[in-house]
Write a protein that holds these residues in place. Structure first.
Motif, PDB file in Angstrom:
ATOM      1  N   PRO A   1      89.082  60.018  29.428  1.00 27.76           N
ATOM      2  CA  PRO A   1      90.061  59.578  30.409  1.00 27.76           C
ATOM      3  C   PRO A   1      89.665  59.877  31.849  1.00 27.76           C
ATOM      4  O   PRO A   1      89.983  59.094  32.749  1.00 27.76           O
ATOM      5  N   VAL A   2      88.943  60.952  32.078  1.00 25.84           N
ATOM      6  CA  VAL A   2      88.508  61.269  33.441  1.00 25.84           C
ATOM      7  C   VAL A   2      87.555  60.184  33.943  1.00 25.84           C
ATOM      8  O   VAL A   2      87.673  59.714  35.078  1.00 25.84           O
ATOM      9  N   LEU A   3      86.619  59.780  33.100  1.00 24.03           N
ATOM     10  CA  LEU A   3      85.683  58.721  33.466  1.00 24.03           C
ATOM     11  C   LEU A   3      86.428  57.403  33.707  1.00 24.03           C
ATOM     12  O   LEU A   3      86.164  56.711  34.693  1.00 24.03           O
ATOM     13  N   GLU A   4      87.346  57.073  32.816  1.00 31.33           N
ATOM     14  CA  GLU A   4      88.129  55.838  32.976  1.00 31.33           C
ATOM     15  C   GLU A   4      88.868  55.824  34.307  1.00 31.33           C
ATOM     16  O   GLU A   4      88.830  54.831  35.046  1.00 31.33           O
ATOM     17  N   ILE A   5      89.540  56.922  34.608  1.00 32.36           N
ATOM     18  CA  ILE A   5      90.317  57.003  35.855  1.00 32.36           C
ATOM     19  C   ILE A   5      89.396  56.990  37.062  1.00 32.36           C
ATOM     20  O   ILE A   5      89.683  56.317  38.067  1.00 32.36           O
ATOM     21  N   LEU A   6      88.273  57.676  36.984  1.00 33.61           N
ATOM     22  CA  LEU A   6      87.309  57.695  38.080  1.00 33.61           C
ATOM     23  C   LEU A   6      86.755  56.297  38.345  1.00 33.61           C
ATOM     24  O   LEU A   6      86.757  55.825  39.490  1.00 33.61           O
ATOM     25  N   VAL A   7      86.284  55.642  37.299  1.00 37.77           N
ATOM     26  CA  VAL A   7      85.745  54.287  37.444  1.00 37.77           C
ATOM     27  C   VAL A   7      86.827  53.341  37.967  1.00 37.77           C
ATOM     28  O   VAL A   7      86.596  52.568  38.898  1.00 37.77           O
ATOM     29  N   GLY A   8      88.010  53.421  37.382  1.00 35.39           N
ATOM     30  CA  GLY A   8      89.112  52.569  37.825  1.00 35.39           C
ATOM     31  C   GLY A   8      89.483  52.805  39.274  1.00 35.39           C
ATOM     32  O   GLY A   8      89.729  51.857  40.032  1.00 35.39           O
ATOM     33  N   THR A   9      89.485  54.067  39.687  1.00 34.37           N
ATOM     34  CA  THR A   9      89.838  54.398  41.073  1.00 34.37           C
ATOM     35  C   THR A   9      88.794  53.871  42.048  1.00 34.37           C
ATOM     36  O   THR A   9      89.144  53.360  43.121  1.00 34.37           O
ATOM     37  N   VAL A  10      87.523  53.977  41.687  1.00 36.81           N
ATOM     38  CA  VAL A  10      86.459  53.438  42.555  1.00 36.81           C
ATOM     39  C   VAL A  10      86.657  51.931  42.740  1.00 36.81           C
ATOM     40  O   VAL A  10      86.626  51.423  43.872  1.00 36.81           O
ATOM     41  N   PHE A  11      86.896  51.215  41.645  1.00 39.80           N
ATOM     42  CA  PHE A  11      87.102  49.767  41.757  1.00 39.80           C
ATOM     43  C   PHE A  11      88.395  49.449  42.494  1.00 39.80           C
ATOM     44  O   PHE A  11      88.451  48.492  43.267  1.00 39.80           O
ATOM     45  N   LEU A  12      89.426  50.239  42.297  1.00 37.58           N
ATOM     46  CA  LEU A  12      90.686  50.058  43.017  1.00 37.58           C
ATOM     47  C   LEU A  12      90.455  50.171  44.517  1.00 37.58           C
ATOM     48  O   LEU A  12      90.919  49.325  45.291  1.00 37.58           O
ATOM     49  N   ILE A  13      89.703  51.176  44.926  1.00 36.21           N
ATOM     50  CA  ILE A  13      89.409  51.367  46.354  1.00 36.21           C
ATOM     51  C   ILE A  13      88.600  50.198  46.902  1.00 36.21           C
ATOM     52  O   ILE A  13      88.864  49.697  47.998  1.00 36.21           O
ATOM     53  N   VAL A  14      87.621  49.736  46.138  1.00 37.90           N
ATOM     54  CA  VAL A  14      86.815  48.590  46.574  1.00 37.90           C
ATOM     55  C   VAL A  14      87.704  47.356  46.742  1.00 37.90           C
ATOM     56  O   VAL A  14      87.623  46.646  47.753  1.00 37.90           O
ATOM     57  N   VAL A  15      88.570  47.107  45.769  1.00 40.44           N
ATOM     58  CA  VAL A  15      89.451  45.932  45.835  1.00 40.44           C
ATOM     59  C   VAL A  15      90.396  46.040  47.033  1.00 40.44           C
ATOM     60  O   VAL A  15      90.586  45.063  47.772  1.00 40.44           O
ATOM     61  N   ILE A  16      90.972  47.204  47.263  1.00 40.98           N
ATOM     62  CA  ILE A  16      91.879  47.381  48.406  1.00 40.98           C
ATOM     63  C   ILE A  16      91.113  47.199  49.720  1.00 40.98           C
ATOM     64  O   ILE A  16      91.619  46.577  50.655  1.00 40.98           O
ATOM     65  N   PHE A  17      89.892  47.708  49.789  1.00 45.12           N
ATOM     66  CA  PHE A  17      89.072  47.517  50.990  1.00 45.12           C
ATOM     67  C   PHE A  17      88.782  46.035  51.227  1.00 45.12           C
ATOM     68  O   PHE A  17      88.939  45.530  52.346  1.00 45.12           O
ATOM     69  N   VAL A  18      88.354  45.347  50.165  1.00 44.24           N
ATOM     70  CA  VAL A  18      88.077  43.905  50.280  1.00 44.24           C
ATOM     71  C   VAL A  18      89.342  43.169  50.724  1.00 44.24           C
ATOM     72  O   VAL A  18      89.293  42.278  51.582  1.00 44.24           O
TER      73      VAL A  18
END
Length: 163
Positions: A9-26
């Motif tokens: 779950p830590v990896l899932e949340i970490l990966v998801g958060t990175v993509f979330l930040i990228v999407v919000i930035f875009v």
């Protein structure tokens, strides 16, 4: 091979958060660009601007916002497909659209190891759609002000013609 089948779950949340930040930035960059283009176009609007031109400006802005959301969903879908988390690009994109819009009625699902990504995709959609909604409210406020000014001008012209 055991590390691939056991959920982390830590990896899932970490990966998801990175993509979330990228999407919000875009989304931020895209919204800023679309808003800037709208403002530049709006600066040329006068009382003589035809309704079809105003409607075209609104349609172009809405189309740009929709394209931005489609691009953001690709940011989620491509890695899910490339990493073979979902085996076909079509299914990957379908899953992301279902999650991003929080519709959640689809028959495509993530493997257990990655299922926490789905709600994070949903969060990104909530953030970006909320942001897009606020931009549309701002744009429609400009249209409303313009329409009220036009109505006042027409009323003044009618009163002048009657006197």
């Amino acid at each position: 091979m055991d590390h691939l089948s056991n959920p982390n779950p830590v990896l899932e949340i970490l990966v998801g958060t990175v993509f979330l930040i990228v999407v919000i930035f875009v989304h931020g960059v895209g919204i800023r660009s679309i808003s800037l283009q709208f403002s530049k176009s709006w600066a040329h609007v006068t009382s003589g601007t035809s309704h079809w031109r105003l409607n075209l400006m609104l349609a172009a802005t809405i189309a740009a916002l929709a394209i931005l959301h489609f691009a953001e969903t690709l940011i989620w879908a491509v890695p899910l497909y490339v990493r073979q988390i979902i085996p076909s690009m079509r299914d990957s994109y379908y899953y992301v659209l279902e999650s991003y819009t929080t519709l959640g009625e689809g028959n495509v699902s993530l493997p257990d190891r990655w299922r926490l990504i789905g709600p994070i995709i949903g969060m990104s959609g909530l953030f970006t759609f909320g942001w897009t909604g606020s931009v549309l409210v701002s744009i429609m406020t400009d249209f409303g002000k313009f329409d009220r000014l036009q109505a006042k001008r027409e009323r003044v012209e009618e009163e002048k013609a009657e006197s």
